[in-house]
Write a protein that holds these residues in place. Sequence first.
Motif, PDB file in Angstrom:
ATOM      1  N   ALA A  19      27.227  32.392  39.093  1.00 42.01           N
ATOM      2  CA  ALA A  19      27.983  33.638  39.159  1.00 42.01           C
ATOM      3  C   ALA A  19      28.618  33.964  37.813  1.00 42.01           C
ATOM      4  O   ALA A  19      28.638  35.132  37.382  1.00 42.01           O
ATOM      5  N   GLY A  20      29.135  32.941  37.136  1.00 45.53           N
ATOM      6  CA  GLY A  20      29.755  33.167  35.835  1.00 45.53           C
ATOM      7  C   GLY A  20      28.757  33.635  34.801  1.00 45.53           C
ATOM      8  O   GLY A  20      29.052  34.521  33.989  1.00 45.53           O
ATOM      9  N   LEU A  21      27.561  33.050  34.813  1.00 43.05           N
ATOM     10  CA  LEU A  21      26.518  33.469  33.876  1.00 43.05           C
ATOM     11  C   LEU A  21      26.104  34.909  34.139  1.00 43.05           C
ATOM     12  O   LEU A  21      25.911  35.696  33.199  1.00 43.05           O
ATOM     13  N   ALA A  22      25.981  35.266  35.422  1.00 46.27           N
ATOM     14  CA  ALA A  22      25.621  36.647  35.767  1.00 46.27           C
ATOM     15  C   ALA A  22      26.709  37.618  35.309  1.00 46.27           C
ATOM     16  O   ALA A  22      26.408  38.695  34.770  1.00 46.27           O
ATOM     17  N   ALA A  23      27.972  37.240  35.511  1.00 42.62           N
ATOM     18  CA  ALA A  23      29.081  38.093  35.076  1.00 42.62           C
ATOM     19  C   ALA A  23      29.099  38.232  33.560  1.00 42.62           C
ATOM     20  O   ALA A  23      29.359  39.317  33.021  1.00 42.62           O
ATOM     21  N   LEU A  24      28.804  37.137  32.861  1.00 42.16           N
ATOM     22  CA  LEU A  24      28.794  37.178  31.396  1.00 42.16           C
ATOM     23  C   LEU A  24      27.702  38.109  30.876  1.00 42.16           C
ATOM     24  O   LEU A  24      27.927  38.883  29.933  1.00 42.16           O
ATOM     25  N   VAL A  25      26.530  38.047  31.497  1.00 42.72           N
ATOM     26  CA  VAL A  25      25.432  38.935  31.092  1.00 42.72           C
ATOM     27  C   VAL A  25      25.806  40.389  31.357  1.00 42.72           C
ATOM     28  O   VAL A  25      25.575  41.271  30.517  1.00 42.72           O
ATOM     29  N   ALA A  26      26.407  40.653  32.532  1.00 42.96           N
ATOM     30  CA  ALA A  26      26.813  42.018  32.867  1.00 42.96           C
ATOM     31  C   ALA A  26      27.852  42.542  31.881  1.00 42.96           C
ATOM     32  O   ALA A  26      27.785  43.697  31.437  1.00 42.96           O
ATOM     33  N   ALA A 174      35.502  34.586  26.826  1.00 44.30           N
ATOM     34  CA  ALA A 174      34.585  33.592  27.397  1.00 44.30           C
ATOM     35  C   ALA A 174      34.650  32.287  26.617  1.00 44.30           C
ATOM     36  O   ALA A 174      34.560  31.193  27.190  1.00 44.30           O
ATOM     37  N   GLY A 175      34.831  32.409  25.300  1.00 45.43           N
ATOM     38  CA  GLY A 175      34.909  31.223  24.467  1.00 45.43           C
ATOM     39  C   GLY A 175      36.134  30.378  24.776  1.00 45.43           C
ATOM     40  O   GLY A 175      36.074  29.146  24.725  1.00 45.43           O
ATOM     41  N   ALA A 176      37.262  31.025  25.085  1.00 42.01           N
ATOM     42  CA  ALA A 176      38.485  30.283  25.428  1.00 42.01           C
ATOM     43  C   ALA A 176      38.279  29.475  26.701  1.00 42.01           C
ATOM     44  O   ALA A 176      38.721  28.324  26.802  1.00 42.01           O
ATOM     45  N   VAL A 177      37.604  30.059  27.684  1.00 40.68           N
ATOM     46  CA  VAL A 177      37.312  29.346  28.930  1.00 40.68           C
ATOM     47  C   VAL A 177      36.368  28.184  28.655  1.00 40.68           C
ATOM     48  O   VAL A 177      36.588  27.048  29.099  1.00 40.68           O
ATOM     49  N   ALA A 178      35.291  28.454  27.908  1.00 32.77           N
ATOM     50  CA  ALA A 178      34.305  27.409  27.608  1.00 32.77           C
ATOM     51  C   ALA A 178      34.922  26.291  26.773  1.00 32.77           C
ATOM     52  O   ALA A 178      34.655  25.107  27.013  1.00 32.77           O
ATOM     53  N   LEU A 179      35.748  26.658  25.795  1.00 31.83           N
ATOM     54  CA  LEU A 179      36.380  25.656  24.942  1.00 31.83           C
ATOM     55  C   LEU A 179      37.293  24.741  25.759  1.00 31.83           C
ATOM     56  O   LEU A 179      37.264  23.512  25.595  1.00 31.83           O
ATOM     57  N   SER A 180      38.077  25.332  26.645  1.00 32.69           N
ATOM     58  CA  SER A 180      38.960  24.529  27.498  1.00 32.69           C
ATOM     59  C   SER A 180      38.143  23.568  28.350  1.00 32.69           C
ATOM     60  O   SER A 180      38.495  22.383  28.483  1.00 32.69           O
ATOM     61  N   TYR A 181      37.062  24.053  28.914  1.00 31.58           N
ATOM     62  CA  TYR A 181      36.224  23.230  29.785  1.00 31.58           C
ATOM     63  C   TYR A 181      35.598  22.068  29.011  1.00 31.58           C
ATOM     64  O   TYR A 181      35.612  20.916  29.470  1.00 31.58           O
TER      65      TYR A 181
END
Length: 353
Positions: A19-26, A174-181
Amino acid sequence: MTSARVRRATLSSRVGAVAGLAALVALALGPVWALDSVLRTLISFLTLLALAQMWNLLAGYAGLVSIGQQAYVGAGAYALLFLADTLKLNVFVSVLLAGVVGAVLAVPTAALAFRLRGGYFAIGTWVIAEVYRLVVSNTSQLGGGSGLTLTAASGIDRTTRLYATYWLALAVGAGAVALSYVLLRRRLGLALTAIRDSETSAQSLGVDVFRTKFTVYVIAAFGCALTGAVIYLNLLRVQPDAAFSVNWTAFMIFIVVIGGVGTIEGPIVGAIVFFTLQQTLSRYGAWYLILVGAVAVLVTVVARHGLWGLVADRFGLSFFPVQRRLSTPPGPHEQPGVPAPTRSTGGSPPGGG
């Protein structure tokens, strides 16, 4: 001899990843389907999300409750203007370099602020941010109290600038979320959760508490400065009272607290709630602040671990699992097909990812 393996992924995390990947593409295709006004709204949302994730890294995991993160928002904004207008660098390159300026500024700031503990640290960071604001306000080369306009952006087509700013905001959010993860799934994440649970115990187990906190502080400063540069690339004009306003940190705290401290999902939920309230209630003037404050009080009373904590506790969801789970195969007296017991490690607050 029974073997055990460590697993992290869950069914909800796999669904969430899709779902996150789909939202990112959208969202990446936003310029194709969205009006300019919608893009500007999304820029505001994504930058608030990035700021909230950075503050959550500090307070939710490192235990550093800072009320002075506006120092880096303002530093990023003014670094953008100085690099683009004075040094004549490319405006978009200047945005990236503004984050580096924030990280460099965080080094002496941390050296001073880390001498304080608890509430003194929180107030100390606010005082330091006010010092930076006063320095900028009294520097004529930076426009003094009246601020400056980003003239380097005037040579860029308006639509091109909007689209580029939007994609930068998306990358920052998106980078802030990915970096935290990513950080929380590494050794640094284990050290942070250990420090959060008990700093004394973590230190006794060999965790370098100062270095871990210092690293996270610099990373958060980089993220806030980079986000500040994106914000003011969108606004084009910078004034010290606005760029260094404590409201920036107040927004971060509100978003993280109502969403869920110490979780990656919490700031995402909190940003959606806060931005919806902001867009809906801002026309009510002073009542807007009262209503937002009332929502914050209600959430902290009803949902101790934030809105995401309430949902996660109820349904057992975890879209960003960072804790480690030990699973063992069924023993000789266990029924086939029955899931093996698991044990979580790595520390996580109730409802946390």
